[in-house]
Motif scaffolding. Structure first.
Motif, mmCIF file in Angstrom:
data_model
loop_
_atom_site.group_PDB
_atom_site.id
_atom_site.type_symbol
_atom_site.label_atom_id
_atom_site.label_comp_id
_atom_site.label_asym_id
_atom_site.label_seq_id
_atom_site.Cartn_x
_atom_site.Cartn_y
_atom_site.Cartn_z
ATOM 1 N N GLY A 8 0.845 -1.195 0.000
ATOM 2 C CA GLY A 8 0.000 0.000 0.000
ATOM 3 C C GLY A 8 0.878 1.242 0.000
ATOM 4 N N ASN A 9 0.482 2.233 -0.769
ATOM 5 C CA ASN A 9 1.151 3.527 -0.738
ATOM 6 C C ASN A 9 0.120 4.541 -0.241
ATOM 7 O OD1 ASN A 9 2.511 5.893 -1.167
ATOM 8 N ND2 ASN A 9 2.584 5.743 -3.396
ATOM 9 N N TRP A 10 0.204 4.829 1.044
ATOM 10 C CA TRP A 10 -0.811 5.718 1.636
ATOM 11 C C TRP A 10 -0.645 7.168 1.175
ATOM 12 C CZ3 TRP A 10 -1.038 4.194 7.605
ATOM 13 C CH2 TRP A 10 -1.469 2.868 7.716
ATOM 14 N N GLY A 95 11.327 6.914 -6.079
ATOM 15 C CA GLY A 95 11.092 7.278 -7.478
ATOM 16 C C GLY A 95 9.645 7.262 -7.905
ATOM 17 N N HIS A 96 8.724 7.347 -6.941
ATOM 18 C CA HIS A 96 7.315 7.446 -7.348
ATOM 19 C C HIS A 96 7.165 8.648 -8.279
ATOM 20 C CE1 HIS A 96 2.984 7.986 -7.223
ATOM 21 N NE2 HIS A 96 2.914 6.723 -6.829
ATOM 22 N N SER A 97 6.279 8.559 -9.250
ATOM 23 C CA SER A 97 6.180 9.647 -10.241
ATOM 24 C C SER A 97 5.803 10.975 -9.573
ATOM 25 C CB SER A 97 5.185 9.297 -11.330
ATOM 26 O OG SER A 97 3.898 9.301 -10.792
ATOM 27 N N GLU A 98 5.095 10.908 -8.440
ATOM 28 C CA GLU A 98 4.776 12.168 -7.755
ATOM 29 C C GLU A 98 6.047 12.823 -7.210
ATOM 30 O OE1 GLU A 98 1.798 10.450 -5.225
ATOM 31 O OE2 GLU A 98 0.494 10.203 -6.962
ATOM 32 N N ARG A 99 7.003 12.029 -6.774
ATOM 33 C CA ARG A 99 8.295 12.569 -6.317
ATOM 34 C C ARG A 99 9.093 13.088 -7.523
ATOM 35 N NH1 ARG A 99 8.538 13.838 -1.411
ATOM 36 N NH2 ARG A 99 10.649 14.368 -2.017
ATOM 37 N N TRP A 171 0.211 7.904 -16.496
ATOM 38 C CA TRP A 171 -1.145 8.238 -16.956
ATOM 39 C C TRP A 171 -2.214 7.419 -16.224
ATOM 40 C CZ3 TRP A 171 -2.906 3.705 -19.182
ATOM 41 C CH2 TRP A 171 -1.926 2.834 -19.669
ATOM 42 N N ALA A 172 -1.786 6.452 -15.433
ATOM 43 C CA ALA A 172 -2.759 5.629 -14.696
ATOM 44 C C ALA A 172 -2.755 5.953 -13.204
ATOM 45 C CB ALA A 172 -2.452 4.154 -14.916
ATOM 46 N N ILE A 173 -1.989 6.974 -12.812
ATOM 47 C CA ILE A 173 -1.891 7.274 -11.370
ATOM 48 C C ILE A 173 -2.887 8.356 -10.994
ATOM 49 C CG2 ILE A 173 -0.391 8.200 -9.557
ATOM 50 C CD1 ILE A 173 1.910 6.756 -10.886
ATOM 51 N N GLY A 212 1.546 -0.769 -10.555
ATOM 52 C CA GLY A 212 0.865 0.290 -9.800
ATOM 53 C C GLY A 212 0.178 1.232 -10.756
ATOM 54 N N GLY A 213 -0.804 1.935 -10.253
ATOM 55 C CA GLY A 213 -1.529 2.886 -11.102
ATOM 56 C C GLY A 213 -2.981 2.476 -11.157
ATOM 57 N N SER A 214 -3.740 2.959 -10.153
ATOM 58 C CA SER A 214 -5.166 2.658 -10.071
ATOM 59 C C SER A 214 -5.458 1.153 -10.049
ATOM 60 C CB SER A 214 -5.939 3.367 -11.186
ATOM 61 O OG SER A 214 -5.745 4.758 -11.089
ATOM 62 N N CYS A 215 -4.574 0.401 -9.423
ATOM 63 C CA CYS A 215 -4.843 -1.022 -9.195
ATOM 64 C C CYS A 215 -5.842 -1.089 -8.029
ATOM 65 C CB CYS A 215 -3.542 -1.734 -8.846
ATOM 66 S SG CYS A 215 -3.741 -3.503 -8.549
ATOM 67 N N ASN A 216 -6.908 -1.846 -8.203
ATOM 68 C CA ASN A 216 -7.939 -1.881 -7.161
ATOM 69 C C ASN A 216 -8.562 -3.270 -7.056
ATOM 70 O OD1 ASN A 216 -9.877 -2.109 -9.240
ATOM 71 N ND2 ASN A 216 -9.864 0.115 -9.509
ATOM 72 N N LEU A 233 1.524 -2.082 -6.336
ATOM 73 C CA LEU A 233 1.747 -0.933 -5.438
ATOM 74 C C LEU A 233 0.441 -0.150 -5.499
ATOM 75 C CD1 LEU A 233 3.618 0.718 -3.613
ATOM 76 C CD2 LEU A 233 4.535 1.833 -5.643
ATOM 77 N N ILE A 234 -0.240 -0.086 -4.376
ATOM 78 C CA ILE A 234 -1.643 0.306 -4.375
ATOM 79 C C ILE A 234 -1.820 1.672 -3.727
ATOM 80 C CG2 ILE A 234 -3.980 -0.500 -3.789
ATOM 81 C CD1 ILE A 234 -2.253 -2.611 -5.316
ATOM 82 N N GLY A 235 -2.398 2.614 -4.457
ATOM 83 C CA GLY A 235 -2.629 3.950 -3.909
ATOM 84 C C GLY A 235 -3.941 4.005 -3.134
#
Ligand code: 3PY
Length: 251
Positions: A8-10, A95-99, A171-173, A212-216, A233-235
């Motif tokens: 999980g990536n909170w 290295g998360h794309s937000e970083r 593009w999926a985050i 990762g990227g909107s995995c649900n 890797l789950i947001g």
């Protein structure tokens, strides 16, 4: 053989009290099952020590979401890899794309962070992925390959063996868009082929590559069924214990 991992990536969510509650909920939900994956909770720095105490370490690891690219010293506001290690976390998301996007993290900076994480006994969950324009201009394979080469390919095979990769198409985050199962498998297979060429079959086959990227809960089963997708890797879906459990049990 490589490990399946659901991490999980909170992100920047949950107060300390809410985070402890969530960790306890996840812990009690997985207490009664035998998950076919390692579970990791990627919490804000401020929550790590308490979350470590709240979970069963045999099933659930804890990750920081970043660490500094410097060892120690006058870097106000930064948290070093050794500080992360001293909290009891075993992993660090790098290295998360937000970083990369909001904090200017380049492959060169991420190389330093990776070295410090490894030197301090942390397992990096190293994120890679292309933006939409790169996919649309068919540059996605080149972009992902250079992210890996520039930040990680200086590592020895032994050191690389400690890395977990997470492919997160940018593009999926946070967009609700997910790569199709075929797109995920295609990129994961490409990444593994890239690792074979550099480190050989054994290292490549032992490397966990997460999607990762909107995995649900709705798409995890199909994504994880792919031979080269070793978890997620789950947001957002990691912020509700029941949703996160549904992803954990998708294996
Ligand atoms: C997402 O699921 O959107 C993520 O960014 C996970 O890291």
């Amino acid at each position: 053989m490589r490990q399946n991992i659901v991490a999980g990536n909170w992100k920047m969510n949950k107060t300390l009290q809410e985070g402890i509650e969530l960790a306890k909920e996840v812990n009690s939900l997985v207490a009664g099952i035998s998950p076919k994956c390692k579970i990791v909770l990627g919490t804000p720095f401020t929550h790590i020590t308490e979350v470590v105490k709240a979970v069963d370490a045999s099933k659930i690891g804890v990750a920081a979401q970043n660490c500094a690219d410097k060892v120690s010293g006058a870097y106000t506001g930064e948290i070093s890899a050794s500080m992360v290690q001293s909290t009891g976390a075993q992993y660090v998301i790098l290295g998360h794309s937000e970083r990369r996007t909001y904090y200017g993290e380049t492959n060169a900076i991420l190389k330093e962070k990776t070295d410090l994480a490894l030197a301090n006994g942390l397992t990096p969950i190293f994120c890679i992925g292309e933006v939409l324009a790169e996919r649309e201009s068919n540059k996605h394979f080149d972009v992902v390959k250079s992210q890996i080469e520039e930040a990680l390919f200086h590592l020895s095979a032994e050191a690389f063996g400690k890395i977990v990769l997470a492919y997160e198409p940018v593009w999926a985050i946070g967009t609700g868009k997910t790569a199709s199962s075929e797109q995920a498998q295609e990129m994961h297979a490409f990444i593994r082929k890239t690792l074979v060429a550099k480190y050989g079959e054994a290292v490549a086959n032992n490397t966990s590559i997460l999607y990762g990227g909107s995995c649900n809960a709705a798409n995890a089963k199909e994504l994880f069924a792919n031979p080269d997708v070793d978890g997620g890797l789950i947001g957002g879906a990691s912020l509700k214990a029941a949703d996160f459990l549904a992803i954990i049990t998708a294996f």
